[in-house]
Structures are given as C-alpha cells and as structure tokens.
Write an enzyme that holds these catalytic residues in place. Structure first.
Site, PDB file in Angstrom:
ATOM      1  CB  ILE A   1      -0.929  -0.005   1.232  1.00 42.28           C
ATOM      2  CG1 ILE A   1      -1.806  -1.253   1.207  1.00 42.28           C
ATOM      3  CG2 ILE A   1      -1.767   1.271   1.277  1.00 42.28           C
ATOM      4  CD1 ILE A   1      -2.612  -1.470   2.468  1.00 42.28           C
ATOM      5  CG  HIS A   2       2.823   4.612  -2.710  1.00 41.34           C
ATOM      6  ND1 HIS A   2       2.780   5.460  -3.775  1.00 41.34           N
ATOM      7  CD2 HIS A   2       3.930   4.946  -2.013  1.00 41.34           C
ATOM      8  CE1 HIS A   2       3.816   6.273  -3.738  1.00 41.34           C
ATOM      9  NE2 HIS A   2       4.524   5.978  -2.670  1.00 41.34           N
ATOM     10  CD  GLU A   3      -3.349   6.118   1.819  1.00 38.59           C
ATOM     11  OE1 GLU A   3      -3.450   7.350   1.841  1.00 38.59           O
ATOM     12  OE2 GLU A   3      -3.981   5.408   1.026  1.00 38.59           O
TER      13      GLU A   3
END
Length: 155
Positions: A82-84
C-alpha cells in the site's frame, strides 16, 4: 517514489487492484522486464486501460474486471503493498504541524469519507480485514510524503 523504493528485482507477478488505467504497472514493467502485471478494476476502467496499453507490454500486462469489494483470489505468500500517507503521531509534532496534520485528516474525511491512519494502526487494520494478513511493516522513503506499507497473506 514506490517504483524506486521497493525491491522489485525480487518480484515476478504484481497485481494492482483499483489503479485506474495502469500507469504504475506500465512504468513498472518498463523498468523491470521480469515482472508480469495484472490490473484489476471495474469493467469500463479495464476497457479503457486495455485501449491505452502500449503494444510492447501486451504480453506482460493483463487487465481483469474485478470489484475489490468482492473476495480476491490471492494465493498464500502474496504481498500486499500500500502506497499511502501515514498520519504522524500528533504528540510528536509541534503545535503548528499537529494542526496541519489534523486539518488534512479532517479534509480527507469531509471530501472522501476516508481517514489517515497512524503507523501503529495498520497492524490492527490488517487483522480486522482478515486475521490471515500479517503486517510486515512500513517505511517512508527519504523525501517522500507517502509510505510503503506491506503485509503478507498467510491464508
């Protein structure tokens, strides 16, 4: 930042869920020729993605209609990336930075009915989604505003 800050040389297959028309997987497959990618999204978005896919990637990038609110056919050992953004722990910030972080979180809630999470909330979020997820950690690349959060499917 995610393309330059994850060990992609070790990846053979990457499934991108809900990433629109596949812009990230196009860059990924251009940089890492060993990777095959699957983009999952709703049928209309998949059709548009297929029409935009460069001809030289058609043997390595596949688009599949899938609603991510339905069960995912994932196999054991798959990694979830997850790129968050991660909300900083407010008591570690100056008053002004804590106000900015709180205001951004409130704006996300108002605009998107979503919220930012602190780093220590992610293990519980994965556990609540399904106890067969194992949170592996999170790292923030130097100069980035988003973190790379990783879990493994143990089901």
């Amino acid at each position: 930042m995610i393309l330059d800050n994850y060990p992609w040389n070790d990846v053979e297959t990457f499934v991108d869920v809900g990433e629109s028309h596949g812009s990230i997987v196009i860059e990924l497959t251009n940089q890492y020729p060993q990777i095959k990618c699957v983009v999952q999204n709703l049928p209309d978005t998949v059709a548009e993605g297929v029409s935009r896919l460069p001809a030289n990637l058609k043997d390595r990038v596949t688009f599949i209609a899938h609603n991510f609110f339905t069960p995912q056919p994932i196999t054991k050992g798959s990694r979830i990336i997850i790129h968050e953004r991660i909300l900083p722990t407010l008591n570690t910030l100056s008053t002004m930075d804590a106000k900015r972080a709180s205001n951004m979180d409130m704006g996300i809630l108002q605009l998107l009915n979503a919220q930012q999470r602190e780093q220590d909330e992610w293990p519980e979020l994965f556990r609540r989604a399904d106890p067969r997820y194992r949170h592996l950690g999170a790292k923030k690349p130097a100069g980035a505003i988003r973190w790379i959060i990783e879990a493994e499917w143990e089901g």
